[in-house]
Design an enzyme around this catalytic site. Structure first.
Site, PDB file in Angstrom:
ATOM      1  N   ASP A 209      -9.054   8.357  16.855  1.00  0.00           N
ATOM      2  CA  ASP A 209     -10.478   8.018  16.884  1.00  0.00           C
ATOM      3  C   ASP A 209     -11.205   8.988  15.944  1.00  0.00           C
ATOM      4  O   ASP A 209     -11.254  10.192  16.207  1.00  0.00           O
ATOM      5  CB  ASP A 209     -10.980   8.197  18.331  1.00  0.00           C
TER       6      ASP A 209
ATOM      7  N   GLY B 116     -16.438  15.396   5.841  1.00  0.00           N
ATOM      8  CA  GLY B 116     -15.891  16.760   5.866  1.00  0.00           C
ATOM      9  C   GLY B 116     -14.477  16.780   5.308  1.00  0.00           C
ATOM     10  O   GLY B 116     -14.102  17.680   4.545  1.00  0.00           O
TER      11      GLY B 116
ATOM     12  N   TYR C 273     -26.046  -0.283  16.123  1.00  0.00           N
ATOM     13  CA  TYR C 273     -25.262  -0.530  14.899  1.00  0.00           C
ATOM     14  C   TYR C 273     -26.096  -0.228  13.661  1.00  0.00           C
ATOM     15  O   TYR C 273     -25.673   0.530  12.787  1.00  0.00           O
ATOM     16  CB  TYR C 273     -24.816  -1.990  14.887  1.00  0.00           C
TER      17      TYR C 273
END
Ligand code: UDP
Length: 325
Positions: free
Chosen positions: A57, A103, A146
């Protein structure tokens, strides 16, 4: 060999991107938490030596060993039914998940393309929608989880570009269809085809006068590939401008499938955009891209795919595996 990470790889668009990058000679690292994705979409790639799958995830820290040249961030629930059922995961994957991808891109010196959406334009007051339009979005409506996650995604992507010099690309994807859409994800095309195949009436929401513009998945993948390889940092719309009302679309599906069922009308969901059509002048100019597959052609291929699915898949319930937080 260039190495690409594709998040949301077991989903509809992610799996087609995996196919394309394998075909282009990349080493593909496919990542998905399988909340809305389905391993059956990438089953055919699992034995390929240039392909690996990681069950993860992306809302949590991402670890990838070795070099990484490109990242395609396509992890997100993307149909109204999905993100209404799992609104918090939708917000987290668009925000925290994108942050982690950025990142990672920064740490690896990778170029990253993020999947944005025509939903950033909301229920648009400008038609067709061009990239300069800022949108008309209800942040507290049912679609807010969303739409705002995707708007945040664009903002943080630009911040990583401006502040950290990360090479970023943003594609704004309009309604797209093709094989491997989930038959039960609630989107209009699988909804109508599924209903036709099960011998149910076709459910048109509202009076069917709202419009959408549907792009065949191969055209979309081509646009995304070109955008990734371009030097365009600003968002680019990729979609097919051929606009149609949902009522007409239902008639097309009835003709295509030969169903004897009829159209029934259901209430229009909250904040359902009244019209949507991409202005693709920028994609034409900057990427030399425009869609090639007509709706008639694309729908035929898509219908063949759904028709040939095993019978039990026609009746699969919408379910979201409860992925541990
Ligand atoms: N729609 C419909 N019947 C359905 C599913 C959707 O009439 O069974 C309509 C929906 O209200 C919207 C359009 O079809 O106006 C496209 O819906 P979809 O969920 O595919 O995507 P959206 O573009 O709204 O995100």
């Amino acid at each position: 060999m260039k190495r690409v990470l594709i998040t949301g790889a077991a989903g509809f668009l992610g799996s087609h991107l995996c196919d394309r990058f394998i075909k282009e000679g990349f080493y593909v690292i496919a990542m998905d938490n399988l909340v809305t994705g389905d391993l059956r979409n990438i089953e055919h790639l699992r034995s390929n030596p240039n392909f690996e799958f990681i069950h993860h995830d992306i809302s949590k820290h991402i670890v990838i060993d070795g070099e990484l040249h490109y990242i395609l961030n396509f992890a997100s629930p993307a149909s109204p039914i999905d993100y209404l059922k799992i609104p918090i995961q939708t917000l987290k994957v668009g925000s925290l998940g994108t942050h982690n991808c950025l990142g990672l891109a920064r740490a690896k010196g990778a170029r990253i393309l993020v999947a944005s959406t025509s939903e950033v334009y909301g229920d648009p007051l400008v038609h067709p929608q061009n990239e300069e339009y800022w949108g008309h979005v209800n942040p507290v409506g049912l679609r807010g989880c969303y739409d705002e996650a995707k708007r945040f995604q664009e903002a943080i992507t630009m911040a990583y570009h401006r502040h950290h010099g990360v090479e970023t690309r943003i594609v704004r994807i309009f309604n797209t269809y093709g094989p491997r859409m989930r038959l039960n994800d609630g989107r209009v095309l699988p909804a109508f085809i599924g209903q036709a195949l099960r011998g149910e009436d076709l459910t048109v929401f509202g009076d069917g006068s709202q419009t959408r513009s549907f792009c065949y998945v191969d055209d979309l993948v081509e646009g995304i590939y070109r955008l990734l390889m371009s030097d365009c940092v600003e968002p680019v719309n990729v979609g097919n401008p051929a606009e149609i009302t949902i009522g007409q679309f239902a008639e097309e599906i009835i003709k295509l499938t030969g169903t004897t069922q009829k159209v029934v009308y259901k209430p229009l969901p909250q904040d359902d955009p009244k019209q949507r059509q991409p202005d693709i002048r920028k994609a034409k100019e900057v990427l030399g891209w425009e869609p090639k597959v007509s709706r008639a052609e694309g729908l035929k291929i898509t219908y063949e795919y759904f028709k040939n699915l095993p019978e039990d898949r026609l009746y699969e319930e919408t379910h979201h595996r409860d992925f541990k937080k």
